[in-house]
Design a protein around this motif. Sequence first.
Motif, PDB file in Angstrom:
ATOM      1  N   SER A 131       0.873  -1.184   0.000  1.00 15.18           N
ATOM      2  CA  SER A 131       0.000   0.000   0.000  1.00 15.18           C
ATOM      3  C   SER A 131       0.901   1.222   0.000  1.00 15.18           C
ATOM      4  O   SER A 131       1.855   1.288   0.786  1.00 15.18           O
ATOM      5  CB  SER A 131      -0.902   0.005   1.235  1.00 15.18           C
ATOM      6  OG  SER A 131      -1.707   1.173   1.267  1.00 15.18           O
ATOM      7  N   TYR A 132       0.599   2.185  -0.891  1.00 17.32           N
ATOM      8  CA  TYR A 132       1.497   3.343  -1.013  1.00 17.32           C
ATOM      9  C   TYR A 132       0.703   4.578  -1.431  1.00 17.32           C
ATOM     10  O   TYR A 132       0.113   4.609  -2.511  1.00 17.32           O
ATOM     11  CB  TYR A 132       2.578   3.039  -2.054  1.00 17.32           C
ATOM     12  CG  TYR A 132       3.854   3.873  -1.940  1.00 17.32           C
ATOM     13  CD1 TYR A 132       3.954   4.975  -1.102  1.00 17.32           C
ATOM     14  CD2 TYR A 132       4.983   3.534  -2.698  1.00 17.32           C
ATOM     15  CE1 TYR A 132       5.123   5.706  -1.003  1.00 17.32           C
ATOM     16  CE2 TYR A 132       6.166   4.256  -2.604  1.00 17.32           C
ATOM     17  CZ  TYR A 132       6.228   5.352  -1.755  1.00 17.32           C
ATOM     18  OH  TYR A 132       7.394   6.085  -1.667  1.00 17.32           O
ATOM     19  N   ASN A 133       0.687   5.579  -0.557  1.00 18.74           N
ATOM     20  CA  ASN A 133       0.151   6.896  -0.907  1.00 18.74           C
ATOM     21  C   ASN A 133       1.278   7.665  -1.597  1.00 18.74           C
ATOM     22  O   ASN A 133       2.278   8.026  -0.964  1.00 18.74           O
ATOM     23  CB  ASN A 133      -0.315   7.642   0.345  1.00 18.74           C
ATOM     24  CG  ASN A 133      -0.903   9.011   0.031  1.00 18.74           C
ATOM     25  OD1 ASN A 133      -0.446   9.724  -0.867  1.00 18.74           O
ATOM     26  ND2 ASN A 133      -1.927   9.403   0.772  1.00 18.74           N
ATOM     27  N   VAL A 134       1.114   7.916  -2.907  1.00 20.42           N
ATOM     28  CA  VAL A 134       2.192   8.497  -3.715  1.00 20.42           C
ATOM     29  C   VAL A 134       2.065  10.013  -3.855  1.00 20.42           C
ATOM     30  O   VAL A 134       2.730  10.614  -4.701  1.00 20.42           O
ATOM     31  CB  VAL A 134       2.268   7.817  -5.094  1.00 20.42           C
ATOM     32  CG1 VAL A 134       2.776   6.395  -4.967  1.00 20.42           C
ATOM     33  CG2 VAL A 134       0.904   7.841  -5.792  1.00 20.42           C
ATOM     34  N   GLU A 135       1.259  10.643  -3.021  1.00 25.97           N
ATOM     35  CA  GLU A 135       1.168  12.105  -2.870  1.00 25.97           C
ATOM     36  C   GLU A 135       1.019  12.844  -4.206  1.00 25.97           C
ATOM     37  O   GLU A 135       1.967  13.407  -4.732  1.00 25.97           O
ATOM     38  CB  GLU A 135       2.369  12.664  -2.091  1.00 25.97           C
ATOM     39  CG  GLU A 135       2.130  14.102  -1.656  1.00 25.97           C
ATOM     40  CD  GLU A 135       3.302  14.726  -0.916  1.00 25.97           C
ATOM     41  OE1 GLU A 135       3.171  15.885  -0.502  1.00 25.97           O
ATOM     42  OE2 GLU A 135       4.348  14.054  -0.753  1.00 25.97           O
ATOM     43  N   ASN A 136      -0.195  12.831  -4.721  1.00 31.10           N
ATOM     44  CA  ASN A 136      -0.537  13.641  -5.894  1.00 31.10           C
ATOM     45  C   ASN A 136       0.353  13.348  -7.102  1.00 31.10           C
ATOM     46  O   ASN A 136       0.916  14.251  -7.715  1.00 31.10           O
ATOM     47  CB  ASN A 136      -0.479  15.136  -5.546  1.00 31.10           C
ATOM     48  CG  ASN A 136      -1.470  15.520  -4.462  1.00 31.10           C
ATOM     49  OD1 ASN A 136      -2.632  15.126  -4.522  1.00 31.10           O
ATOM     50  ND2 ASN A 136      -1.020  16.260  -3.470  1.00 31.10           N
ATOM     51  N   LEU A 137       0.449  12.088  -7.454  1.00 26.24           N
ATOM     52  CA  LEU A 137       1.284  11.680  -8.583  1.00 26.24           C
ATOM     53  C   LEU A 137       0.492  11.773  -9.883  1.00 26.24           C
ATOM     54  O   LEU A 137      -0.574  11.174 -10.014  1.00 26.24           O
ATOM     55  CB  LEU A 137       1.774  10.244  -8.380  1.00 26.24           C
ATOM     56  CG  LEU A 137       2.822   9.768  -9.399  1.00 26.24           C
ATOM     57  CD1 LEU A 137       4.131  10.528  -9.219  1.00 26.24           C
ATOM     58  CD2 LEU A 137       3.050   8.265  -9.261  1.00 26.24           C
ATOM     59  N   ALA A 138       1.032  12.511 -10.836  1.00 21.08           N
ATOM     60  CA  ALA A 138       0.398  12.694 -12.148  1.00 21.08           C
ATOM     61  C   ALA A 138       1.394  12.336 -13.245  1.00 21.08           C
ATOM     62  O   ALA A 138       2.609  12.258 -13.009  1.00 21.08           O
ATOM     63  CB  ALA A 138      -0.086  14.138 -12.320  1.00 21.08           C
ATOM     64  N   ALA A 139       0.876  12.131 -14.441  1.00 21.69           N
ATOM     65  CA  ALA A 139       1.728  11.816 -15.588  1.00 21.69           C
ATOM     66  C   ALA A 139       2.786  12.893 -15.758  1.00 21.69           C
ATOM     67  O   ALA A 139       2.518  14.083 -15.602  1.00 21.69           O
ATOM     68  CB  ALA A 139       0.876  11.706 -16.851  1.00 21.69           C
ATOM     69  N   GLY A 140       4.004  12.476 -16.078  1.00 21.02           N
ATOM     70  CA  GLY A 140       5.092  13.420 -16.306  1.00 21.02           C
ATOM     71  C   GLY A 140       5.756  13.936 -15.049  1.00 21.02           C
ATOM     72  O   GLY A 140       6.700  14.732 -15.124  1.00 21.02           O
ATOM     73  N   ASP A 141       5.293  13.511 -13.879  1.00 19.65           N
ATOM     74  CA  ASP A 141       5.884  13.959 -12.616  1.00 19.65           C
ATOM     75  C   ASP A 141       7.342  13.503 -12.556  1.00 19.65           C
ATOM     76  O   ASP A 141       7.664  12.352 -12.854  1.00 19.65           O
ATOM     77  CB  ASP A 141       5.090  13.360 -11.456  1.00 19.65           C
ATOM     78  CG  ASP A 141       5.438  13.980 -10.103  1.00 19.65           C
ATOM     79  OD1 ASP A 141       6.630  14.032  -9.759  1.00 19.65           O
ATOM     80  OD2 ASP A 141       4.510  14.402  -9.396  1.00 19.65           O
TER      81      ASP A 141
END
Length: 779
Positions: A465-475
Amino acid sequence: MNHHRRLRHILIGVSFTALMAANAHATPFINEIHYDNSGADTGEFIEIAVESGFDLTGWSLSLYNGNGGGTYGSSVSLSGLSYGNAFNGYHFAAIDYPSNGIQNGAPDGIALISNTGTLHQFISYEGAFDGTSGAATGVSSADIGVRETSSTAIGHSLQLGDSGWQDPQASTKGAANTNQTQFANGLTIGGQGDTGGGDGGGGEPAVEAAIYDIQGAGHKSAMEGQTVATSGIVTAVTSSGYYIQDPTGDGNGDTSDAVYVYTGSANPPTVAVGDSVRIQGEVTEYARNSSELTLTEITNSQVIEVVSSGNSLPAALSLSAPTTHIDTDGLGSFNPATDGIDYYESVEGMRVVLNNAQAVGATNGYGELYAVNSATATGMNDRGGITLDEGDFNPEKIQIDDTALNGNSPQAQMGDSLGSVAGVMSYSYGNFELLATETITATDGGLAPEVSQIVAADDRLTVASYNVENLAAGDGRIAEFGQQIVNNLNSPDIIGLQEIQDNNGTGSGELSASQTYADLIQAIKDAGGPEYAVAALDPEAMNSTGGQGNGNIRNGFLYRVDRVDVKDVSFIDGYDTDTYIDPAGVEKGSFDSSRPPLVGTFMFNGQEVTIVNNHARSRGGSDPLFGANQPINTGKPEKRNAEMAFVNAFIKDMLDQMPGANVIALGDMNAFWFEEALALLAGQELFNLATLFAEEERYSTIFEGVSQALDHMLVSGSLFGSALFDYVHLNSGFLSQLSDHDPLLASFRIARISEPGQMLLILMGLVALYRRRQSQLMA
């Protein structure tokens, strides 16, 4: 405390008196707001007050979402506004918004931006937060301290009056507000007015008083509002004030011997450390908002006499705060010996030293660092942090700030040694803080990212389980996330992700996250990992899941195609109609502005494994631990409770029909392991894998120096007997972080059903579940 010590203080605490001195026309300010009412929101608006003749061309308003700190909606130009009635040389212009155009808080904010694009004013309602985008990036809002609710009458609003913002009352849109007359006499904008210089109390006769008598034994001075004359040694100087301390004190451990003298940044202090001074001024209790404690100050001050210079400073007191309780009595009595909140008040402004100082988190962007006395602190974990526990919220942890050193905090990480840190005790942004007056040197404590020992096997399923903190394409973080998944998490079979954003992040007009997932899958391959596929759904509507505006955060799964098959993925049926009753007695949707739980059913070794991926309502809007409200509000716990109870009902129904089912509930629950939300989620059906760890080792994130577990993994009895579990610390405590959460990793023995060992494990889990239910029935 230096009220203007950081970028996040820009213009929050400036009065009209100060502004008018710098400008021929007083600058504009937000004067009235309406954002919520009973029934469907209607007539929402923001009113601007401006001095006659001031040109608003090029000025604008931006709305800010307190959950994430970003802007939402479109910026509104103030050019060409029509003004309402004039009053005392001021006009009033209202900007109308559509129904639900202004969010309902907990918290949210409004930024007034000048024609040069710079932030002029940043206020918020239902709490304070830091801006993360636009003109307010890195700036903390000023909470106006009043709010509207879903029971506010239609036609009412929040209005600025002579004494500050007022509770909802009949709107005065386009005109001066109720109880508003003082425009040319120092009306403040969102914070403390100018209190520098002056005549020391407007000519009132000064009462001679020692500092310890001014302070008294309590959180507020009994002499508040009086003009006093006092004396002491200058112990620290900031850009907008200085601290003085009685050289001998009164020998009473409950009363502070020091006080802060506020001059304002427009009137920087002229005294120096070591000066013995006599001053005169007004005793003031300053707080940014109603949720914070006050700092006792001398304002409208003047130096009557510098008696001598170069004096030795009073000896620094060794800090010895209580180690268990912040407050035990709702601030009903003053107990420095037992209550941390009272202890720090008893040394407010004084010279203190933290011996054996050890960092319990990383230095933040404001130069703040949290530390403890490593020789006396309790609840320390094995990586050098201090862990929150039921009944112990770590009062011995103290914030160290570099205000008095003008930005010289060391870049330290959790576990680093800081030696002895000396300075003066102050209070700011809901925290007592040690303003260091001597350079701090950090010695590396050897903090390193963990590599989990949990690995997949033919008969063991691994789940993360991993909260990746607002991860979007191109990050730019995606490549490193891929490396973490492969090298530190050992390429888990199934990964439950939270805070996946759509393909263009906070850009508008996009709901799909297909490219975000694709980028992450490619990053895993680039790091040498296996092939993953996606099992996920998009949110059902734009901006329906909370988080950063237009980011459309959601939960999703990645699974290894070489080891796992997906059978089904769906939102829990009925999530959109489930309701709860809020503290005001209003029925609300349990998952409104939150993430619907995502249910994935996977096949491993011929057996079904059902995983419920959760991201519960945030703790945004919580009171500060060292705040004026004791016990503290934890940011709508009733909504989190409703969400977790709903998930439990779904799982209970499944297990009632299939008692041996393999079920996992994982994710960012935004609740501690000992809170009601987790008990409701577990019910009699699930076991929290956190219990496999000692209490001080249960953490997946660090907030304000406190290690705490917000991420959890709970499993059914069929899985508990074979479970291996790990908090994989890759981000918490580090200066460089990919996320503000650490991932969780677990493995479970799931052999083919024909294998005798697997049947034994299932039976063991069912026996454990039976015993729990029996013990609860007998309790």
